[in-house]
Design an enzyme around this catalytic site. Sequence first.
Site, PDB file in Angstrom:
ATOM      1  N   ASN A 188      -1.400   2.246  -6.837  1.00 58.56           N
ATOM      2  CA  ASN A 188      -0.059   2.820  -6.681  1.00 58.56           C
ATOM      3  C   ASN A 188       1.042   1.779  -6.641  1.00 58.56           C
ATOM      4  O   ASN A 188       2.209   2.116  -6.449  1.00 58.56           O
ATOM      5  CB  ASN A 188       0.003   3.683  -5.413  1.00 58.56           C
ATOM      6  CG  ASN A 188      -0.134   2.860  -4.139  1.00 58.56           C
ATOM      7  OD1 ASN A 188      -0.472   1.678  -4.168  1.00 58.56           O
ATOM      8  ND2 ASN A 188       0.096   3.502  -3.005  1.00 58.56           N
ATOM      9  N   LYS A 189       0.704   0.506  -6.826  1.00 60.56           N
ATOM     10  CA  LYS A 189       1.709  -0.550  -6.708  1.00 60.56           C
ATOM     11  C   LYS A 189       2.590  -0.623  -7.971  1.00 60.56           C
ATOM     12  O   LYS A 189       2.335   0.035  -8.967  1.00 60.56           O
ATOM     13  CB  LYS A 189       1.043  -1.897  -6.447  1.00 60.56           C
ATOM     14  CG  LYS A 189       0.377  -1.991  -5.074  1.00 60.56           C
ATOM     15  CD  LYS A 189       1.379  -1.830  -3.947  1.00 60.56           C
ATOM     16  CE  LYS A 189       0.789  -2.132  -2.581  1.00 60.56           C
ATOM     17  NZ  LYS A 189      -0.239  -1.173  -2.146  1.00 60.56           N
ATOM     18  N   ILE A 190       3.596  -1.476  -7.909  1.00 59.03           N
ATOM     19  CA  ILE A 190       4.578  -1.560  -8.994  1.00 59.03           C
ATOM     20  C   ILE A 190       3.912  -1.912 -10.315  1.00 59.03           C
ATOM     21  O   ILE A 190       4.257  -1.412 -11.372  1.00 59.03           O
ATOM     22  CB  ILE A 190       5.706  -2.551  -8.634  1.00 59.03           C
ATOM     23  CG1 ILE A 190       6.910  -2.372  -9.553  1.00 59.03           C
ATOM     24  CG2 ILE A 190       5.228  -3.963  -8.596  1.00 59.03           C
ATOM     25  CD1 ILE A 190       7.962  -1.467  -9.024  1.00 59.03           C
TER      26      ILE A 190
END
Length: 374
Positions: A188-190
């Site tokens: 879910n990170k950038i």
Amino acid sequence: MNETIPLCVPSVGIAEEAAVSMALRSGWVAPAGPQVDAFEAELAELTERPAAVSVSSGTAALHLSLLAAGISAGDEVAVATLTFAATANAVAYIGATPVFIDCDESGLMSPELLRLALSERAAAGRPIRAVVPVDVYGRPVDHPAIAEAARDFGAIVVADAAESIGARLGGRPAGSFGDFAALSFNGNKIITTSSGGAVLCPDTDAAEYVRYLATQARQPVPHYEHTEIGYNYRLSNILAALGSAQLARLPEILRAKRSIYEAYRNMAERLDGVSVLDAAEGNCWMNALILDSEQDAAEMARNLAEVGIETRPVFKPMHLQPVHSGSDPSYITGRAEDLFRRGIVLPSSTDLSAEQIHRVTDAVTAACTSRSRV
């Protein structure tokens, strides 16, 4: 019924598929290879670091950073209380003790409270050995003030930049602050490598030591020889290929994230009793809506869930977690707890469509209008 809008899902496409396929066809499927080398070089360049070491998770990156910084059992480590559990867990893995520091109005570690903690602990003969500030939701903390306080009391800074790659502060990139810094590439990170992370190092010697620890601390001899405890924290070459493809798209991802934040900020400006945490120079990874009361936040979350919009509370502070129930409350003011009680995180996926963004803003506006009529 409308399809559910998830909180935050990765953005991957043809470029990522091609990169992973190329890595597979190359035969480099182990946690070593040309894609690992390239990814690490790209990360070091992006964050203006002498070296980066890719690892299996952001948690592993924090753990190795603390070990490479010389933190050991019995040490005290100042940790932002408003964070995900991994930050404090990495301290506990070593046998060190987290000293939780509350946030200021921004939701980021308070430099004033940190300085107080450093001063009081030093005066009591229990100096804090390291400081772990956190760039919460991709917004860089006041790193210069934190670095100054740490330097004045001889503490090492390990920056938790897990959420902030691509952000900037005063012209410098996130990840460039601290003696060491840790990145995360969770789903879910950038940007994502499915799972993974990186240690950003102050020099190449430190990077070699981190790499040595991450590969079971194996000695450079023909047989398996170990003189200290190591870890299997390596990142696979295939996942590194995915990471490089994501890095190439980072400017595009940052623009999309910023546009989502601006839509939510513009919405909040038209409503009474709500605000959005200021993104400042952050990467707008996640967007938190702050309401007037805990009851309002809970009601908003229920209203959005009813129309298929996923939300999540702001991080529950570490000092409130049962596992840390015995922690010292000396540097807790209640600010982090207040944000936890009154904040909810809105959908922030890179690939949110204009229609989905409108669904969210319309639903929030409707809920606020309904509440004002009661």
